[in-house]
Scaffold this motif. Structure first.
Motif, short mmCIF file in Angstrom:
data_model
loop_
_atom_site.label_atom_id
_atom_site.label_comp_id
_atom_site.label_asym_id
_atom_site.label_seq_id
_atom_site.Cartn_x
_atom_site.Cartn_y
_atom_site.Cartn_z
N TYR A 100 -44.04 37.09 -4.37
CA TYR A 100 -43.12 36.27 -5.15
C TYR A 100 -43.31 34.81 -4.72
O TYR A 100 -42.63 34.32 -3.82
N ILE A 101 -44.22 34.13 -5.39
CA ILE A 101 -44.61 32.80 -4.95
C ILE A 101 -43.48 31.80 -5.14
O ILE A 101 -43.19 30.98 -4.26
N ASP A 102 -42.80 31.86 -6.30
CA ASP A 102 -41.73 30.90 -6.56
C ASP A 102 -40.62 31.02 -5.54
O ASP A 102 -40.11 30.02 -5.00
N ARG A 103 -40.23 32.26 -5.28
CA ARG A 103 -39.18 32.48 -4.29
C ARG A 103 -39.63 31.99 -2.92
O ARG A 103 -38.86 31.41 -2.16
N MET A 104 -40.88 32.25 -2.59
CA MET A 104 -41.39 31.86 -1.29
C MET A 104 -41.38 30.34 -1.13
O MET A 104 -41.04 29.81 -0.06
N VAL A 105 -41.73 29.61 -2.20
CA VAL A 105 -41.71 28.15 -2.13
C VAL A 105 -40.30 27.65 -1.83
O VAL A 105 -40.08 26.79 -0.97
N LEU A 106 -39.32 28.20 -2.58
CA LEU A 106 -37.94 27.79 -2.35
C LEU A 106 -37.51 28.08 -0.92
O LEU A 106 -36.90 27.23 -0.25
N ILE A 146 -37.45 24.74 6.06
CA ILE A 146 -37.84 23.45 6.64
C ILE A 146 -36.62 22.53 6.75
O ILE A 146 -36.39 21.89 7.79
N VAL A 147 -35.83 22.46 5.68
CA VAL A 147 -34.65 21.60 5.69
C VAL A 147 -33.66 22.06 6.75
O VAL A 147 -33.14 21.25 7.54
N ASN A 148 -33.37 23.35 6.80
CA ASN A 148 -32.36 23.84 7.74
C ASN A 148 -32.83 23.78 9.19
O ASN A 148 -32.03 23.46 10.08
N TRP A 149 -34.10 24.06 9.44
CA TRP A 149 -34.60 23.93 10.80
C TRP A 149 -34.58 22.47 11.24
O TRP A 149 -34.29 22.17 12.40
N SER A 150 -34.87 21.56 10.31
CA SER A 150 -34.83 20.14 10.65
C SER A 150 -33.41 19.70 10.96
O SER A 150 -33.17 18.95 11.92
N LEU A 151 -32.43 20.16 10.15
CA LEU A 151 -31.04 19.82 10.41
C LEU A 151 -30.57 20.41 11.74
O LEU A 151 -29.81 19.77 12.48
N ALA A 152 -31.01 21.63 12.05
CA ALA A 152 -30.64 22.24 13.33
C ALA A 152 -31.22 21.44 14.50
O ALA A 152 -30.55 21.22 15.51
N ALA A 153 -32.47 21.01 14.35
CA ALA A 153 -33.09 20.21 15.41
C ALA A 153 -32.39 18.86 15.57
O ALA A 153 -32.17 18.40 16.70
N TYR A 154 -32.04 18.25 14.44
CA TYR A 154 -31.31 16.97 14.52
C TYR A 154 -29.99 17.13 15.24
O TYR A 154 -29.62 16.31 16.10
N GLY A 155 -29.25 18.19 14.91
CA GLY A 155 -27.97 18.42 15.57
C GLY A 155 -28.13 18.66 17.06
O GLY A 155 -27.33 18.18 17.87
#
Length: 827
Positions: A680-686, A692-701
């Motif tokens: 499921y390529i579309d789902r995988m992209v999302l 990436i967004v959530n890991w970045s926010l976790a790292a920022y916090g």
């Protein structure tokens, strides 16, 4: 009168000596009384053997108030010998010692050998009267101590309206001035400013009475007060002062900790005297008239007018769309040249032409036949008879449960087959009976309504208590207002910040009315067995929309409660339903194309409750707590991974003891044994972007550990919502679908309003992440109608933007209302 004063002074001196054990009964003492004059410096010496009394007289007038100030200086070499000064007036007594010992935190002691005090002026009823006052100087030290005494008049003791007055103050030399309300002015705002952050100071508003509390250790005893660094402002109403006048008191504190300043040292010994250094501060004060009742009325009418215009605009759009629908229906019923049967084309649905129109058209026989013969692509969806699909909607919902399908083994098998196909259509995920799902999604509304009642009642009770405490104690540091634009009304200190939340309530109610209209229209179509409503378009479930409208109204109510007394302890009142709104919007986006597998109300609200729980923990324990941030970041990442797995496999996976074995098997077969891409390529992209967004926010916090944890948590929710919404729009256009005019206008309008709203949000007029004094440095004047500030405009624009966002979710798939569900792709 003079003899009486001498006798009282001798009696007081004897009592003092007996209490201290430093004198003998019957010991003779020399008492010297001098007639003194203003603006003359007296250099004298005092010992335990003598006492000096300075007699002053001055003329006071009923129409003019003249301040009198006493200044005393003692040499720093004589700090061990304490001199007591007693100022006796007609209706007041003021006493102080030099050196003046002021205490700070941890029992620090700061000596001041320069003291200046302003005498309280008792009111006089006579047009002109001569008043006497006496300054008694005494000590219990046998060693002679030199001092300097100077009594002078304060010419600018009475402040003038809109005229700035500059003065200096220190912990041992406080200042206060009188202000009299002019005729026709019922409310004024007192502003005190300084170019110096430190030393920390306190401004106070006190009634005209003696004594005046003008020292660091007693300034909070009476009236209203607030700490300040560079800015301070208090709004004063005539009704609170029966004499139509008040004192403006400015006190410099002995330490800066209350204003966010540092504490450099701790006392090594309990009785050690600490040199405070130079703590003189230059300030200016100005008293200006505040707004009158006309401005209040204009502000309220403006607020009502803005949001009532949306009701009128909605009514206008509904009338136009209804007119177009009737016209289209007339054309379909009375064609001029040919009938639809002759053309072989399907009549267009009137519902297609407007968001508020009635979905009253039917599919042509050709379209029905074509749909029924394409069962190979529909995976058995259209094999059901149309009679079964069109069965009566009046049957009781209580007779059907969601588990009616899930308990059958063949349906379970069918789930695994259908939901794991590479290309899914809405028909594959809309197999459950509509009555079952309607009942399931209506629980969202009833649950949030129940939550709102149980949440709002204690909140209202608490903020009323907060406001009562502020009004009774006068402590203006409890609440973080924008004091330069805080307009009181009744017991409320900042009515404008409360009024500006009206938009959330009014637009939330309007959204509920729009959803109700659509719900009624759709139910009528179901009663008519309209095949467009039964078999075409995104399945219509309105429970989440009702919940979103209710959440928007509650956001307005709780935001208003928060702004009754904004501070860090009740900030969660302002954000709790923001989390709800973000979560419900994401659930609604997912529900559009996954109606059968969307989360239940109980699961969704349990997750949102967990979010609010962590919000409270973060506010209370998160500031600078590394352990908390580590635990939260780990939970954040794990939750992201679990949700990603749930979304990728459409719920067809199990979290049990064999999960690790299955993960290793997938890694071996798909990555090591043979390299194959995701199914499921579309789902995988999302999901990759989301991770990436959530890991970045976790790292920022984890790295930055922001003090405002509630806003950080809200940023996580908003980022995920925006990411999913952008993905949905892109995939919708990529699938060949179109966006109709109304939702397109809503998208563009909402994006522009959100941009302006965020601009005003980030102006930051106050912040409870700092001390109240530091927060007041961000205060600014009103910018709209002399009544609303930047944050009020944020309330206006954000409520409009949220309403527009809800309309986008409601109307963005209207182009699919005549498209069969086996032609609508799932993404």
């Amino acid at each position: 009168c003079l003899e009486t004063c001498v006798i009282v002074s001798l009696f007081w001196l004897c009592v003092t000596q007996l209490a201290c054990g430093s004198g003998a009964v019957g010991e003779t003492k020399n008492v010297v009384q001098k007639d003194a004059e203003f603006d003359v410096t007296y250099n004298d010496t005092v010992t335990s053997e003598n006492q000096t009394i300075y007699a002053f007289n001055h003329t006071v007038s009923r129409n003019k108030t003249e301040g009198v100030r006493v200044r005393v200086d003692v040499s720093p070499q004589n700090l061990e010998s304490t001199i007591l000064f007693v100022v006796r007036q007609k209706q007041a007594v003021l006493s102080f010692q030099v050196p003046l010992i002021l205490r700070g935190l941890y029992q620090r002691k700061y000596p001041y050998n320069h003291v200046g005090r302003t005498l309280c002026q008792p009111p006089t009823r006579a047009a002109s009267e001569t008043q006497y006052f006496f300054v008694d100087v005494s000590t219990l030290s046998a060693q002679g101590t030199n001092y300097q005494l100077r009594v002078s008049r304060v010419e600018s003791f009475t402040l003038q309206t809109d005229k700035k007055f500059t003065f200096t103050a220190s912990p041992s030399q406080p200042q206060y001035f009188k202000y009299v309300f002019p005729d026709g002015v019922d409310t004024v705002i007192v502003k005190v400013n300084s170019d110096m952050n430190f030393p920390c100071s306190v401004m106070s508003i006190q009634d005209i009475q003696c004594p005046v509390y003008d020292l660091d250790n007693n300034v909070a005893f009476l009236g209203m007060y607030q700490t300040m660094t560079k800015k301070g402002a208090i709004t004063v109403q005539r009704k609170d002062f029966p004499r139509n006048s008040f004192y403006v008191v400015v006190v410099v504190k002995t330490e800066d900790e209350a204003c966010g300043g540092p504490l450099h040292f701790y006392p090594l010994r309990p009785d050690e005297l600490i040199d405070a250094g130079n703590r003189t501060k230059v300030l200016d004060v100005v008293v200006s008239p505040a707004i009158n009742s006309e401005v209040y009325v204009m502000g309220m009418l403006f607020c009502l007018g803005i949001f009532l215009s949306f009701y009128l605009l909605t009514l206008l759009v509904a009338c136009v769309e209804n007119k177009r629908m009737n016209k289209k229906r007339a054309v379909l019923e009375n064609p001029a040249d040919m009938s639809p049967a002759e053309t072989g084309k399907t009549p267009a649905s009137p519902y297609e032409y407007g968001s508020f129109a009635d979905n009253g058209s039917t599919l042509s026989s050709e379209a029905i036949t074509e749909s029924a013969t394409s069962t190979d692509n529909n995976y058995g969806y259209m094999e059901r008879s149309l009679d079964s699909v069109g069965r009566s909607r009046h049957e009781s919902l209580s007779s059907v449960e969601e588990d009616d399908y899930d308990t059958l083994e063949d349906i379970n098998s069918d789930k695994n087959i259908v939901r794991t196909k590479k290309f899914l259509c809405v028909s594959d995920l809309a197999r459950k009976d509509k009555r079952v799902l309607s009942k399931k999604y209506q629980i969202y509304f009833w649950n949030i309504a129940t939550i709102a009642v149980f949440y709002a009642l204690p909140v209202i009770q608490l903020v009323i208590t907060y406001q009562t405490v502020v009004n009774v104690t006068g402590n203006q540091d409890i609440c973080y207002y924008n004091f330069l634009c805080a307009h009181p009304l009744g017991a409320l200190s900042a009515f404008n910040n409360i009024l500006s939340n009206l938009g959330y309530v009014m637009l939330g109610l309007l959204f509920l009315l729009i959803v109700l209209k659509r719900d009624i229209v759709h139910n009528r179509a179901l009663v008519r067995n309209d095949l467009n409503a039964l078999e075409c378009g995104i399945p219509k479930h309105f429970g989440l929309f009702y919940a979103m409208g209710t959440a928007l109204m509650m956001e307005g109510l709780l935001s208003a409660c928060y702004h009754v007394c904004p501070n860090y302890t009740n900030f969660q009142f302002d954000t709790s339903f923001m989390y709800m709104i973000a979560g419900l919007c994401m659930l609604k986006l997912y529900q559009k194309r996954h109606p059968d597998i969307n989360a239940s109300a109980y699961t969704a609200y349990a997750c949102l409750a967990a979010v609010i729980f962590f919000s409270v923990l973060g506010v209370v324990f998160g500031k600078g707590n590394m352990a908390f941030w580590i635990v939260f970041s780990v939970i954040h990442i794990l939750a992201t991974l679990l949700l990603s797995t749930q979304l990728y496999y459409m719920g067809r996976w199990r979290l049990n003891a064999g999960i690790l074995r299955r993960m290793l098997h997938i890694i071996y077969t798909d990555c090591i044994r043979q390299c194959s891409g995701p199914m499921y390529i579309d789902r995988m992209v999302l999901l990759v972007m989301g991770n990436i967004v959530n890991w970045s926010l976790a790292a920022y916090g984890l790295i930055e550990r922001p003090n405002d944890f509630a806003s950080y948590l809200l940023a996580i929710a908003i980022c995920n919502l925006l990411l999913y919404f952008a993905f949905y729009i892109i995939m919708k256009l990529r699938s060949g679908e179109r966006i109709k005019c109304l939702p397109l206008v809503c998208i563009l309008f909402t994006a522009v309003v959100w941009g302006f709203a965020l601009y005003f949000f980030f102006q930051g007029l106050s912040t409870w992440q700092k001390t109240p004094a530091e927060s007041r440095e961000h205060n600014r004047d009103c910018i709209l109608l002399f009544f609303f500030d930047d944050h009020d405009i944020w309330h206006f624009l954000s409520s409009i933007a949220m309403f527009g966002s809800f309309l986008v979710l409601l109307t963005m798939d209207d182009d699919l209302d005549t498209v069969q569900r086996d032609k609508i792709y799932v993404f």
